[in-house]
Design a protein around this motif. Structure first.
Motif, PDB file in Angstrom:
ATOM      1  N   ASP A 176       0.817  -1.216   0.000  1.00 35.22           N
ATOM      2  CA  ASP A 176       0.000   0.000   0.000  1.00 35.22           C
ATOM      3  C   ASP A 176       0.846   1.260   0.000  1.00 35.22           C
ATOM      4  N   LEU A 177       2.021   1.158   0.588  1.00 41.05           N
ATOM      5  CA  LEU A 177       2.953   2.289   0.528  1.00 41.05           C
ATOM      6  C   LEU A 177       3.204   2.653  -0.936  1.00 41.05           C
ATOM      7  N   GLY A 178       3.447   1.611  -1.743  1.00 42.36           N
ATOM      8  CA  GLY A 178       3.649   1.858  -3.169  1.00 42.36           C
ATOM      9  C   GLY A 178       2.406   2.436  -3.818  1.00 42.36           C
ATOM     10  N   PHE A 179       1.269   1.859  -3.473  1.00 43.82           N
ATOM     11  CA  PHE A 179       0.009   2.329  -4.057  1.00 43.82           C
ATOM     12  C   PHE A 179      -0.222   3.800  -3.719  1.00 43.82           C
ATOM     13  N   MET A 180      -0.027   4.142  -2.443  1.00 40.85           N
ATOM     14  CA  MET A 180      -0.249   5.537  -2.039  1.00 40.85           C
ATOM     15  C   MET A 180       0.718   6.470  -2.760  1.00 40.85           C
ATOM     16  N   MET A 181       1.980   6.084  -2.792  1.00 36.32           N
ATOM     17  CA  MET A 181       2.957   6.917  -3.497  1.00 36.32           C
ATOM     18  C   MET A 181       2.558   7.039  -4.972  1.00 36.32           C
ATOM     19  N   GLY A 182       2.042   5.951  -5.518  1.00 44.50           N
ATOM     20  CA  GLY A 182       1.587   5.984  -6.906  1.00 44.50           C
ATOM     21  C   GLY A 182       0.457   6.977  -7.099  1.00 44.50           C
ATOM     22  N   ILE A 183      -0.467   7.002  -6.140  1.00 45.26           N
ATOM     23  CA  ILE A 183      -1.575   7.962  -6.248  1.00 45.26           C
ATOM     24  C   ILE A 183      -1.039   9.390  -6.141  1.00 45.26           C
ATOM     25  N   PHE A 184      -0.125   9.609  -5.189  1.00 37.75           N
ATOM     26  CA  PHE A 184       0.449  10.957  -5.043  1.00 37.75           C
ATOM     27  C   PHE A 184       1.086  11.398  -6.360  1.00 37.75           C
ATOM     28  N   GLY A 185       1.893  10.502  -6.904  1.00 40.51           N
ATOM     29  CA  GLY A 185       2.597  10.840  -8.143  1.00 40.51           C
ATOM     30  C   GLY A 185       1.632  11.073  -9.295  1.00 40.51           C
ATOM     31  N   THR A 186       0.610  10.221  -9.372  1.00 41.04           N
ATOM     32  CA  THR A 186      -0.356  10.358 -10.459  1.00 41.04           C
ATOM     33  C   THR A 186      -1.078  11.691 -10.360  1.00 41.04           C
ATOM     34  N   TYR A 187      -1.428  12.051  -9.129  1.00 38.66           N
ATOM     35  CA  TYR A 187      -2.116  13.338  -8.965  1.00 38.66           C
ATOM     36  C   TYR A 187      -1.185  14.488  -9.348  1.00 38.66           C
ATOM     37  N   LEU A 188       0.069  14.369  -8.957  1.00 34.16           N
ATOM     38  CA  LEU A 188       1.021  15.425  -9.293  1.00 34.16           C
ATOM     39  C   LEU A 188       1.141  15.588 -10.807  1.00 34.16           C
ATOM     40  N   VAL A 189       1.188  14.468 -11.517  1.00 32.40           N
ATOM     41  CA  VAL A 189       1.418  14.527 -12.958  1.00 32.40           C
ATOM     42  C   VAL A 189       0.152  14.929 -13.703  1.00 32.40           C
TER      43      VAL A 189
ATOM     44  N   LEU B 382      -7.031   3.675   8.336  1.00 33.60           N
ATOM     45  CA  LEU B 382      -7.810   2.908   7.367  1.00 33.60           C
ATOM     46  C   LEU B 382      -8.792   3.836   6.650  1.00 33.60           C
ATOM     47  N   PRO B 383      -8.883   3.760   5.325  1.00 39.26           N
ATOM     48  CA  PRO B 383      -9.842   4.614   4.622  1.00 39.26           C
ATOM     49  C   PRO B 383     -11.259   4.366   5.135  1.00 39.26           C
ATOM     50  N   GLY B 384     -12.015   5.454   5.233  1.00 37.45           N
ATOM     51  CA  GLY B 384     -13.344   5.341   5.823  1.00 37.45           C
ATOM     52  C   GLY B 384     -13.341   5.810   7.267  1.00 37.45           C
ATOM     53  N   THR B 385     -12.150   6.034   7.820  1.00 42.78           N
ATOM     54  CA  THR B 385     -12.062   6.633   9.147  1.00 42.78           C
ATOM     55  C   THR B 385     -11.403   8.000   9.023  1.00 42.78           C
ATOM     56  N   SER B 386     -11.543   8.788  10.107  1.00 38.84           N
ATOM     57  CA  SER B 386     -11.111  10.178  10.081  1.00 38.84           C
ATOM     58  C   SER B 386      -9.635  10.329   9.719  1.00 38.84           C
ATOM     59  N   ASN B 387      -8.780   9.495  10.298  1.00 43.32           N
ATOM     60  CA  ASN B 387      -7.353   9.735  10.136  1.00 43.32           C
ATOM     61  C   ASN B 387      -6.864   9.545   8.706  1.00 43.32           C
ATOM     62  N   PHE B 388      -7.536   8.662   7.968  1.00 43.71           N
ATOM     63  CA  PHE B 388      -7.075   8.431   6.600  1.00 43.71           C
ATOM     64  C   PHE B 388      -7.127   9.713   5.787  1.00 43.71           C
ATOM     65  N   VAL B 389      -8.237  10.423   5.893  1.00 46.78           N
ATOM     66  CA  VAL B 389      -8.418  11.623   5.079  1.00 46.78           C
ATOM     67  C   VAL B 389      -7.247  12.572   5.288  1.00 46.78           C
ATOM     68  N   GLY B 390      -6.938  12.819   6.559  1.00 44.09           N
ATOM     69  CA  GLY B 390      -5.873  13.751   6.880  1.00 44.09           C
ATOM     70  C   GLY B 390      -4.507  13.250   6.452  1.00 44.09           C
ATOM     71  N   GLU B 391      -4.222  12.003   6.795  1.00 46.29           N
ATOM     72  CA  GLU B 391      -2.895  11.483   6.461  1.00 46.29           C
ATOM     73  C   GLU B 391      -2.690  11.466   4.950  1.00 46.29           C
ATOM     74  N   PHE B 392      -3.720  11.049   4.253  1.00 39.16           N
ATOM     75  CA  PHE B 392      -3.579  10.978   2.796  1.00 39.16           C
ATOM     76  C   PHE B 392      -3.320  12.363   2.210  1.00 39.16           C
ATOM     77  N   LEU B 393      -4.135  13.341   2.619  1.00 36.35           N
ATOM     78  CA  LEU B 393      -3.961  14.682   2.054  1.00 36.35           C
ATOM     79  C   LEU B 393      -2.612  15.272   2.439  1.00 36.35           C
ATOM     80  N   SER B 394      -2.215  15.096   3.685  1.00 37.39           N
ATOM     81  CA  SER B 394      -0.926  15.644   4.127  1.00 37.39           C
ATOM     82  C   SER B 394       0.206  15.080   3.305  1.00 37.39           C
ATOM     83  N   LEU B 395       0.214  13.750   3.199  1.00 35.75           N
ATOM     84  CA  LEU B 395       1.331  13.120   2.497  1.00 35.75           C
ATOM     85  C   LEU B 395       1.294  13.445   1.013  1.00 35.75           C
ATOM     86  N   MET B 396       0.082  13.543   0.468  1.00 34.57           N
ATOM     87  CA  MET B 396      -0.020  13.913  -0.933  1.00 34.57           C
ATOM     88  C   MET B 396       0.514  15.331  -1.131  1.00 34.57           C
ATOM     89  N   GLY B 397       0.200  16.187  -0.170  1.00 32.95           N
ATOM     90  CA  GLY B 397       0.692  17.557  -0.252  1.00 32.95           C
ATOM     91  C   GLY B 397       2.202  17.612  -0.204  1.00 32.95           C
TER      92      GLY B 397
END
Lengths: 679, 517
Positions: A176-189, B382-397
C-alpha cells in the motif's frame, strides 16, 4: 441497481455484526446470505447485457468524499465490462461461500460475526471493482485488507492465526505504501485521480521524465511501478507473497473467497483497469512480466512439496496469479482477466473441496494422513477432480474443447509466445510451471483420494475417536459419529469420514459447473481477437493483433501445455500410486533441494532476520539509548544536574515550579505591555 | 448572531462552572461540570451552525473587541480553522468529565474546576485575536494540566511534571521575546494584522525559530518529545484524553496561525528542517512504540509519529497539505483521545497499564473489543475513518514538494499498522491469560456513552469529511495564497519528452480540467 448490489452486503454486515449475539445465528445467516444472493442475482443480468453487447458503460455518482483544491475524490460506482466481469465473480463466489459456511461453520459459536465479516469483505471488494477513481479503489483495497485481517484471525484464540492476520495486514501495507505513493505521483502529474481522465491523458506523458527521490526517471515508469508495488502486495507476488500461505490459518471458506477467487486478484484487476497507463511504459510492463513469471515458477516449485492441503492450494493460487500478471505484462489483458474469471471458479472449488475434506477428516489438514477418501466422500471427490481437470488445463488443443483452465491458461501461454521478446521467456517459464501445476494438483488428488487410508496416525482423528469413545459429548464437533473403537486399526484407525451436508455440496456442484463450462462459454468474448474488442469496449487495453497472433502460433506451442499436463499427471501417478517409495527416494537423493522448497526458499527466515528482528532491536535501541540515554540525559535531567546537584531540583521544583512559572509569565507580560505602551 | 458575544459566553460558562465547583461537594461538582461542558457543547454547535462557510464570507467571524489598557485588548474572533478546533474541544470536554466520573475520588471539586478552567483557556487560545491574549491563554493552559498530572496523577508524577515544565518554559520565553519584538516592529498586537505584515526575511528567521522553540515542544516534535510519554503515563485518563486531544493541537495551531502566515519566507527556508525532524520522528517513534510494554506509552509515542505527519502537511505549502494537516489534528484528537479512554476502561478495572497482564478480552468484553478495534484501525489510517483523510492529504501535499519526505512519511502506515495491531492482539486476542482480566465486565452504559459518540464522528469524518473541510476552506485558501510566493518548488519537475511535443498541451488541458472542479 448497482447501488443495491454494492450496498446490500454492507447493510447485511452491519445488521449481523452489530446485532451479533442479540440477533442470533439463524437470522444473521439468513440476512447476510440472502443479501448476497440478491446481489448476485442482480449482477448476472448486468454481465449478460455486456456479453451480448447491449449495455453501455456508466457511472452512478453517490456523493462527494474528499475535496481539496483540484483534488476531487467522489464516491461513485462505475459499471463497464471489466466491472461487470468482477461483479459476477465476486457476488457469485461470495454467495456460494456464504451458503457453504452454513455447513462448514455449523458448530462455531461466533457465526454472526463470521457472516458479518464475509459480507463486509464483499462490500469492500465491490467498492474496489466499481471504483471510478484511484482513491475509492484504495478504499476498497484497504477494506478488503481489513476484512482479510479479521477473517484470517477469526479464531482469535489461536496465536498462529493472530500472527498470520497481522502479517497479512502489515505485508499488504508495504504494498500500500507503493500504491499511495503511486496515487500521489499520479495526482502530481495529471492533476486528477479520476481513472478515465488519467487513462486519457497518459499517452501524452509517455517519454517525459520526472524527479523522484533525487533522481530523474521516466514519468510513466515511476507511476506504473509504484502502483504495481501495491498490486504485488495484494496479489502476493514474489517478494510480498509471504502472507498468503500463512493466511490459510483462517477458516477454509475465507481462503476460498478471499485468498483464491477475489481479493488476491485485485492486483490483476488494477493492472487491467489501468492498462492504457501501463501500455505507456515498456519498462514497467517488462517488470510486470518478470515478476509474474518469477512468481508463477517460484510458487509452483514450493507447491510441489507442501503437505498441508490448504497450503498446496495457496501456493497454487500464488502461481496462477503469476500467470495472470505475465499475461498482463505481455499486453494480453483480456487473457489475464479471462484466467482471473475461470480461476475464480475452479480455485474456489478446490478450496471449498479441501474444506469438505478437512470437515470429513475432523480438521486434519495434513495430506500425509489422508488417502482412499474417494469412496467415503464421493461428491467431494468428483467435484475436486473436475476442479483439478480445470486447473491443469485438460482439453484437446486442435479441437479447441476443454475445461475452463484449458482456454484461459493456454490463451495466456499462446499470447506470451506471440508477443515475442520477454514474452517468449515467460512462455517457457509458464510451460514449465504448467508441468509443476499438473504434478502438484494430481499429487493432491492422489494423496487425498487414492491409495490406502493413513488416518490412524492423525492426532485430529485420534482426538475425534478418543473424545467420542470416552464420553458421549453431544457438542463434540460432530465427526466420527459412526466410529467404533473395536474396529481393527488397519490404517483407518476405525474412523469413518462422512460426506459434508448439502449446504456445502451445493456450492461445490455449482462451482464445478463453472470449472467445466466457463472457458468454453466465454472464451470468444474474453480473448477472441474480434469478440474481445466488442466485449471489452475499451474498459481495458485490448490488443486485437496480439490475440490474433496468439491464435496463429505454431502447433508445437499449442501442444506444449497439453504435453506437460500429461507429463505432470504421469509423474504424479508414478510417484503416488504406482511407486509410492519414489517421493522418499527423491527426498533422500535431493535433501537440500527438498528442504529449500519445503522451507519456501527461506523467505520467511530471511525477512525475519532482515526486517522483523531489526525493527524491534532498533526500536529498543532508540528508546533506551536515544530517548532515555541521550535526549533525557542531556536534556531535562542534565539541566537539573547543572542547576542543582543531583535530583534535589525535582524536589525543589515540586513546591515552587508552578509559581516560578506563573511569575516568569507575568513579568514577561508586564514588560511586554509596558514596551507596547511606551514606545 | 451578529454582535452576540458567543465566544465570550463559551468561555464564561465553564469559568462560572469552575468557580462553582470549588465550593460544592463531590457529587454536585460532577454534575455542575457535566452540565457546564454540555452547555458549552451546545453553544459550540450553535457557533458552527451560524458560521458562514461561503467563499464570500469574511475570514474572521464572531469578532469581539474590548480594549483593556494600551494596545492590550480582549479581542476574540474565529476563522474556520479555529472553529474546528473549538468544536473538537467542546466535544471532548463532556467526555472527559464522564471519564472522570468514578475514577476520580479525591478532591473532586478542584479536579472539575481545573478541567473547566482548562476548557476556558483552550477556547481562549483558539479564539484569541490579540497576540498577548493568545500568549496568556497558551501558557496558562498548562497550569491546570500541571495540577491534573501533579495532584491526580500516577506514582511518578513529579518527574513527569518537571519535564513538562522545563521543556515548555524554555520555548515560551523565546516566544515571548519574539512577540515583543514583533509588536514593537509592526505596531500592533492584532493577530489578523500581523498575519498580513511582511517582516524582513532576515529577521523572520530569528522570529520563526523563537516560535518554533515553543510550538515544537507543544507538538511535540522529535527530539523534544520525551516529556509526552511521561506526562501521558502519569496523567489520569481524562488528562491524557485532553492532552492528546486538544493540547497537542496547540503546537500545530501555532504553526498554522503564526509561523506560516507571519513568516512565510523563513518557513520556506527552514522547511527542510521540519521535514527532516518529521521524517526522523515518523520512523523513530513508530519503532519505539513497537517495543513498549506500557499501553499509554505506546499510544503516546504513536501520537508523536502522527503529529509528524501534521508538520509534514503544514510545511508542504499547498492546499492538500494544509487541509490534510488540519484533518490529522482533528482526527488524531478524536482517535487518540478514544484510545486513551479505551486504556482507561481497562485500567479502571485492573489498575495496570502493563500490556502483558491482559489478553483475550474479545472473549469477555466483546463490545469493548469492537470499539477498540475501530479506533485502532482509525489510528492505523484505514480509509473510511477520520485519520485516513488527513494522512492521505498531508502526504499527498508533501509529495509535491519533497518525494523523500513523502516516502519516509508514508512508511508510517506500515509501522503504524505493526505497532497498533500488535498492541490490539496482545490485549484483545489470544487466550485469557489472567483470571482477573478474564473476569472483567464489558463496557458499562456510561462507558458506551463516552466511546460511541467518538466512534460515530470518526466514521462521519472518514466517509463525509466535507462537513469538516468546508468551514476551513476559505481560511486555508487565504493561507495558501499568502504562502504562494514563498512556497518551495517541488523536486518532481516534469520535463516533457522530446519525442512527443503535443504532450505538454495535453498535460495543461488536464490541469485546467482539474481546476474546473
Amino acid at each position: 441497481m448497482i447501488q443495491l448490489i454494492v450496498l446490500l452486503p454492507l447493510i447485511a454486515a452491519a445488521i449481523a455484526g452489530l446485532g451479533n449475539k442479540a440477533l442470533g445465528k439463524l437470522p444473521a445467516k439468513i440476512i447476510t446470505t440472502g443479501a448476497l444472493f440478491i446481489s448476485c442475482a442482480l449482477s448476472w443480468p448486468i454481465f449478460i447485457s455486456f456479453l451480448t453487447g447491449n449495455a453501455e458503460p456508466y457511472v452512478a455518482p453517490v456523493f462527494t468524499w474528499i475535496q481539496s483544491g483540484s483534488f476531487d475524490a467522489q464516491w461513485a460506482l462505475r459499471v463497464d465490462t471489466l466491472t461487470a466481469v468482477m461483479l459476477v465473480v465476486v457476488t457469485s463466489v461470495s454467495s456460494l461461500v456464504h451458503l457453504y459456511s452454513w455447513g462448514y461453520m455449523e458448530e462455531d459459536q461466533d457465526q454472526p460475526r463470521f457472516f458479518a465479516y464475509l459480507s463486509l469483505f464483499t462490500f469492500a471488494m465491490l467498492m474496489l471493482v466499481t471504483a471510478n477513481n484511484l482513491l475509492q479503489m484504495f478504499f476498497g483495497w484497504e477494506g478488503v485488507g481489513l476484512a482479510s485481517y479479521l477473517l484470517i484471525g477469526f479464531w482469535f484464540r489461536k496465536p498462529s492465526a493472530n500472527a498470520a492476520a497481522i502479517k497479512a495486514f502489515v505485508v499488504n501495507r508495504v504494498g500500500d505504501l507503493g500504491f499511495m505513493m503511486g496515487i500521489f505521483g499520479t495526482y502530481l502529474v495529471f492533476n486528477t485521480i479520476s481513472i478515465p481522465e488519467i487513462l486519457e491523458a497518459a499517452p501524452a506523458m509517455a517519454g517525459s521524465t520526472i524527479g523522484f527521490l533525487g533522481y530523474r526517471f521516466d514519468t510513466m515508469t515511476v507511476l506504473c511501478l509504484l502502483l504495481f508495488v501495491g498490486a504485488m502486495g495484494k496479489s502476493a507476488q514474489l517478494g510480498l507473497h509471504t502472507w498468503l500461505p500463512d493466511a490459510m490459518e483462517g477458516p477454509t471458506p475465507v481462503s476460498a473467497l478471499i485468498h483464491a477467487a477475489t481479493m488476491v486478484t485485485a492486483g490483476v484487476f488494477m493492472v487491467c483497469r489501468l492498462s492504457p497507463m501501463f501500455e505507456t511504459s515498456q519498462t514497467a510492463l517488462g517488470f510486470v512480466t518478470f515478476i509474474g513469471a518469477a512468481t508463477c515458477l517460484f510458487a509452483a516449485t514450493v507447491g510441489t512439496v507442501q503437505n498441508d492441503i490448504k497450503r498446496v492450494i495457496a501456493y497454487s493460487t500464488c502461481s496462477q496469479l503469476g500467470y495472470m500478471f505475465f499475461a498482463a505484462g505481455v499486453g494480453a489483458y483480456g487473457a489475464a482477466m479471462f484466467h482471473l474469471f475461470t480461476h475464480a471458479f475452479f480455485k474456489a472449488l478446490l478450496f471449498l473441496g479441501a474444506g469438505s475434506v478437512i470437515h470429513a477428516m475432523h480438521h486434519e489438514q495434513d495430506m500425509r494422513y489422508y488417502g482412499a477418501l474417494r469412496k467415503e466422500i464421493p461428491i467431494t471427490f468428483w467435484t475436486m477432480t473436475l476442479g483439478t481437470l480445470a486447473i491443469t488445463g485438460v482439453g484437446l488443443p486442435l479441437a479447441g474443447i476443454g475445461f475452463a483452465g484449458f482456454y484461459s491458461k493456454d490463451g495466456i501461454l499462446e499470447a506470451a509466445y506471440a508477443s515475442g521478446g520477454a514474452g517468449v521467456g515467460a512462455f517457457y517459464v509458464g510451460v514449465f510451471a504448467a508441468l509443476l501445476t499438473s504434478f502438484y494438483s494430481w499429487r493432491l488428488v492422489f494423496l487425498t483420494f487414492f491409495g490406502k487410508p493413513r488416518w490412524a496416525a492423525s492426532e485430529h482423528i485420534q482426538h475425534a475417536l478418543h473424545d467420542h469413545g470416552h464420553h458421549e459429548h453431544p457438542a463434540d464437533e460432530g465427526a466420527g459419529r459412526d466410529a467404533h473403537h473395536d474396529t481393527p486399526a488397519t490404517g483407518t484407525g476405525g474412523y469413518r469420514p462422512h460426506e459434508s451436508p448439502w449446504a456445502m455440496l451445493l456450492p461445490l456442484v455449482a462451482l464445478a459447473l463453472g470449472a467445466v463450462f466457463a472457458g468454453f462459454a466465454f472464451h470468444d468474448q474474453f480473448i477472441g481477437s474480434e469478440g474481445g474488442v466488442a466485449f471489452w469496449k475499451n474498459s481495458l487495453f485490448f490488443d486485437s493483433h496480439l490475440m490474433h497472433a496468439a491464435h496463429e502460433v505454431p502447433t508445437w506451442v499449442k501442444f506444449s501445455p497439453f504435453a506437460v499436463m500429461l507429463a505432470g499427471l504421469l509423474i504424479a501417478w508414478l510417484s503416488y500410486i504406482r511407486h509410492t517409495d519414489w517421493p522418499r527416494r527423491f527426498v533422500g537423493q535431493f535433501g537440500v533441494l527438498y528442504q529449500f522448497l519445503l522451507n519456501k526458499w527461506y523467505f520467511d527466515e530471511l525477512y525475519d532476520l532482515v526486517f522483523v528482528k531489526p525493527a524491534f532491536a532498533i526500536g529498543r535501541f532508540f528508546w533506551k539509548f536515544g530517548d532515555i540515554g541521550f535526549i533525557d540525559r542531556f536534556g531535562p535531567n542534565g539541566f537539573a544536574a547543572l542547576v542543582v546537584q543531583g535530583n534535589k531540583i525535582t524536589r525543589r521544583l515540586q513546591s515552587g515550579y508552578l509559581y516560578t512559572y506563573a511569575l516568569v509569565m507575568l513579568i514577561g507580560l508586564a514588560a511586554a505591555a509596558t514596551w507596547a505602551m511606551t514606545r | 448572531m451578529d454582535g452576540f458575544p458567543i465566544l465570550s459566553l463559551m468561555m464564561a460558562v465553564p469559568m462560572a462552572g469552575a468557580i462553582a465547583c470549588l465550593f460544592v461537594g463531590a457529587r454536585q461538582a460532577r454534575w455542575i461540570a457535566l452540565l457546564a461542558t454540555l452547555a458549552d457543547f451546545v453553544l459550540g454547535i450553535l457557533l458552527w451552525i451560524n458560521f458562514d462557510q461561503s467563499g464570500s464570507a469574511p475570514q474572521w467571524q464572531f469578532q469581539e473587541y474590548l480594549p483593556i489598557f494600551g494596545r492590550f485588548a480582549w479581542a476574540l474572533g474565529i476563522d474556520g480553522i479555529a472553529l474546528m478546533l473549538i468544536a473538537l474541544t467542546v466535544f471532548l470536554m463532556p467526555i472527559c468529565i464522564g471519564a472522570s466520573w468514578q475514577a476520580i475520588e479525591k478532591r473532586v471539586g478542584e479536579y472539575m474546576a481545573a478541567f473547566l478552567f482548562m476548557e476556558v483557556l483552550m477556547i481562549g487560545v483558539f479564539a484569541a485575536q490579540d497576540l498577548f491574549l493568545f500568549y496568556i491563554m497558551f501558557e496558562a493552559g498548562l497550569i491546570p494540566m500541571y495540577l491534573i498530572i501533579g495532584i491526580w496523577g500516577g506514582a511518578d508524577r513529579i518527574y513527569a511534571s518537571y519535564k513538562f515544565f522545563l521543556y515548555t518554559l524554555l520555548g515560551s520565553v523565546l516566544m515571548l521575546i519574539a512577540m515583543m519584538w514583533m509588536v514593537h516592529e509592526a505596531g500592533t498586537t492584532q493577530i489578523p494584522v500581523l498575519m498580513a505584515y511582511n517582516f524582513d526575511p532576515h529577521i523572520q528567521i530569528w522570529l520563526w525559530l523563537a516560535f518554533f522553540a515553543s510550538f515544537a515542544v507543544k507538538m511535540p516534535m522529535w527530539p523534544v518529545h520525551t516529556w509526552l510519554p511521561d506526562a501521558h503515563v502519569q496523567a489520569p485518563t481524562a488528562g491524557s484524553v485532553i492532552l492528546a486531544g486538544v493540547l497537542l493541537k496547540m503546537g500545530g495551531y501555532g504553526f498554522i496561525r503564526f509561523s506560516l502566515p507571519m513568516f512565510p519566507e523563513a518557513s520556506a527556508e527552514l522547511a527542510p528542517l521540519i521535514w527532516g525532524l518529521s521524517m526522523v520522528a515518523v520512523v523513530y517513534t513508530s519503532l519505539v512504540a513497537l517495543v513498549q510494554s506500557d499501553m499509554k506509552k505506546l499510544i503516546a509515542y504513536s501520537s508523536v509519529a502522527h503529529m509528524a505527519i501534521v508538520t509534514l502537511g503544514l510545511f508542504a505549502f499547498n492546499r492538500a497539505g494544509l487541509e490534510g494537516a488540519m484533518m490529522v489534528m482533528l482526527g488524531h484528537g478524536l482517535v487518540s483521545g478514544a484510545l486513551f479512554l479505551c486504556v482507561g476502561v481497562i485500567y479502571d478495572r485492573l489498575h495496570t497499564r502493563e500490556i502483558a497482564r491482559y489478553g483475550g478480552l474479545a472473549i469477555n468484553m466483546p463490545k469493548y473489543a469492537v470499539l477498540f478495534l475501530l479506533f485502532a484501525m482509525a489510528a492505523v489510517g484505514l480509509p473510511g475513518t477520520s485519520n485516513f483523510v488527513g494522512e492521505f492529504l498531508s502526504l499527498m501535499g508533501v509529495y509535491q514538494v519533497s518525494t523523500w519526505a513523502a516516502l519516509v512519511g508514508t512508511t508510517g502506515i506500515i509501522l503504524g499498522a505493526a505497532y497498533m495491531l500488535y498492541l490490539y492482539r496482545r490485549i484483545c486476542y489470544g487466550e485469557q491469560k489472567n483470571a482477573d482480566a478474564a473476569a472483567m465486565p464489558d463496557l458499562s452504559m456510561r462507558e458506551m456513552w463516552l466511546l460511541a459518540p467518538i466512534a460515530a464522528v470518526v466514521l462521519w469524518m472518514g466517509v463525509y469529511p466535507e462537513s469538516f473541510l468546508a468551514p476551513m476552506r476559505p481560511a486555508i485558501h487565504a493561507l495558501e495564497a499568502r504562502l504562494a510566493s514563498a512556497a518551495p518548488a517541488g523536486d518532481s519537475k516534469i520535463e516533457m519528452g522530446a519525442a512527443i511535443p503535443a504532450g505538454d498541451g495535453a498535460a495543461h488541458e488536464t490541469a485546467a480540467h482539474g481546476e474546473a472542479h
